[in-house]
Structures are given as structure tokens and as C-alpha cells.
Design an enzyme around this catalytic site. Structure first.
Site, PDB file in Angstrom:
ATOM      1  N   ARG A  64       0.828  -1.218   0.000  1.00 30.57           N
ATOM      2  CA  ARG A  64       0.000   0.000   0.000  1.00 30.57           C
ATOM      3  C   ARG A  64       0.851   1.252   0.000  1.00 30.57           C
ATOM      4  NH1 ARG A  64      -2.383  -3.573   3.178  1.00 30.57           N
ATOM      5  NH2 ARG A  64      -1.407  -2.754   5.043  1.00 30.57           N
ATOM      6  N   GLU A 101       2.967  -5.680  13.254  1.00 27.67           N
ATOM      7  CA  GLU A 101       1.910  -5.826  14.265  1.00 27.67           C
ATOM      8  C   GLU A 101       1.325  -7.232  14.234  1.00 27.67           C
ATOM      9  OE1 GLU A 101      -1.324  -3.123  13.686  1.00 27.67           O
ATOM     10  OE2 GLU A 101      -2.139  -3.440  15.690  1.00 27.67           O
TER      11      GLU A 101
END
Ligand code: AMP
Length: 177
Positions: A64, A101
Site C-alpha cells: 500500500r 503488528e
């Protein structure tokens, strides 16, 4: 960037619960991309002040990050450097392993992407724990370059990612949570 534009961006970012793993609230930026005017405003916000930053290239992180960093590089008339997941770049690379994460990965950059002493700016969609951006900065350092700063469309401040980023690197978050 005015408050109305920032409010529009914030309203367009979609929270998707439990993606890609239970417990993660994923910040989906595709509604921002789908609105042509908003996408343009977002690139304006990410590019703000970078004409004066003394940089020669903008780097973006697979996948992204490419969307935003590529558009910012074009807006500034600067070169673009892709940082990719392992095995995707065709030529000689430098590599770094990192934790994010929700998992672990290896990222790579071409050996000739940054020249010694060259100043680059990192753009990505989300700053979460900071591991990804810190690793990308490490690739630039391996080649003797300098990460002058980093801009993230979304900063998940509650995860404290800034603390993991190299000292002396300017960090900007457009939308902070
Ligand atoms: P981190 O290394 O933890 O800072 O993670 C940053 C990278 O993982 C960015 O490239 C993001 O695209 C992605 N990422 C991490 N957490 C999220 C999230 N909650 N929503 C969307 N993308 C995320």
C-alpha cells in the site's frame, strides 16, 4: 492542510475488525483511493513541506505504501524507490528481517537504489509498531544513505511506533489515532 480536508480523510478510512487476524483493527484506505478528489488531497498532505526537505528520492513500502509514495514522488518530480517483500526484486538486493503488528517478514531493496550520502524520505500508509519503517530505514543505512524523514497517512499513536524509529529522523503523521 485544512481541518475540513483532514476530517474528510479521517471519515473515509474504514476500520475493519479482526483483519488479517483476530484482535487487529485494520485501517482500510481503499475508500480514500476511490475518491479522486480525496486521493489528490491526501497526496497533497503527504507531500507537504517535502520540496524544502533536501531529498532526492521518495521510498515506499510494499504494497500500500507504493500507491502513496509513487504519487508523492511524481508530485515532487523526484525518483521513487520500492522496498519489497523478499523474492520480488529481480536484481541484487540488501535485506533486513523485521516484525510487524501481525507477523514477521523480510524486506529488500535494490543495491543501487540509494547512493552513499543520498537523502531520501519514506512514505507509508500506516505507522503501527514501527518495525516496518525502522527496517526500511536500516536498508538505506546499509547503502550509506540517509533517511531524512518519514510521513505516514495514519499513525496509530497508542502503539508507540515512533520510539522504534531512528533518532534524528523527522516523523510526520497526517491522521493520528
Ligand atoms: P508496523 O511495522 O507494526 O509499524 O506495521 C506497519 C505496516 O503494517 C504498514 O506497512 C501497514 O501497511 C501495516 N499495518 C500494520 N498495522 C496495520 C493496521 N492496523 N491497519 C492497516 N495496516 C497496518
Amino acid at each position: 492542510m485544512n481541518d475540513a480536508s483532514l476530517d474528510r480523510m479521517r471519515a473515509a478510512v474504514r476500520d475493519v475488525a479482526d483483519f488479517p487476524q483476530p484482535g487487529i483493527i485494520f485501517k482500510d484506505i481503499t475508500p480514500v483511493l476511490a475518491d479522486g478528489e480525496l486521493f489528490g488531497l491526501t497526496i497533497d498532505a503527504l507531500a507537504e513541506g517535502l520540496k524544502e526537505a533536501g531529498i532526492t528520492k521518495v521510498m515506499g513500502i510494499d504494497a500500500r505504501g507504493f500507491i502513496f509514495a509513487g504519487a508523492v514522488a511524481d508530485r515532487l518530480g523526484l525518483g521513487f524507490i520500492p522496498v519489497r517483500k523478499k523474492g520480488k526484486l529481480p536484481w541484487e538486493t540488501v535485506q533486513v528481517a523485521y516484525a510487524l503488528e501481525y507477523g514477521e517478514n523480510v524486506m529488500e531493496m535494490h543495491r543501487d537504489a540509494v547512493k552513499p550520502g543520498e537523502r531520501v524520505w519514506l512514505i507509508d500508509d500506516v505507522l503501527a509498531t514501527g518495525g516496518t519503517a525502522a527496517a526500511a530505514a536500516g536498508l538505506v543505512e546499509q547503502l550509506g544513505g540517509v533517511v531524512a524523514g518519514m510521513t505516514f497517512l495514519i499513525e496509530l499513536g497508542f502503539l508507540g511506533g515512533r520510539a522504534k524509529l531512528p533518532v534524528g529522523v523527522e516523523v510526520r503523521g497526517v491522521l493520528c489515532y
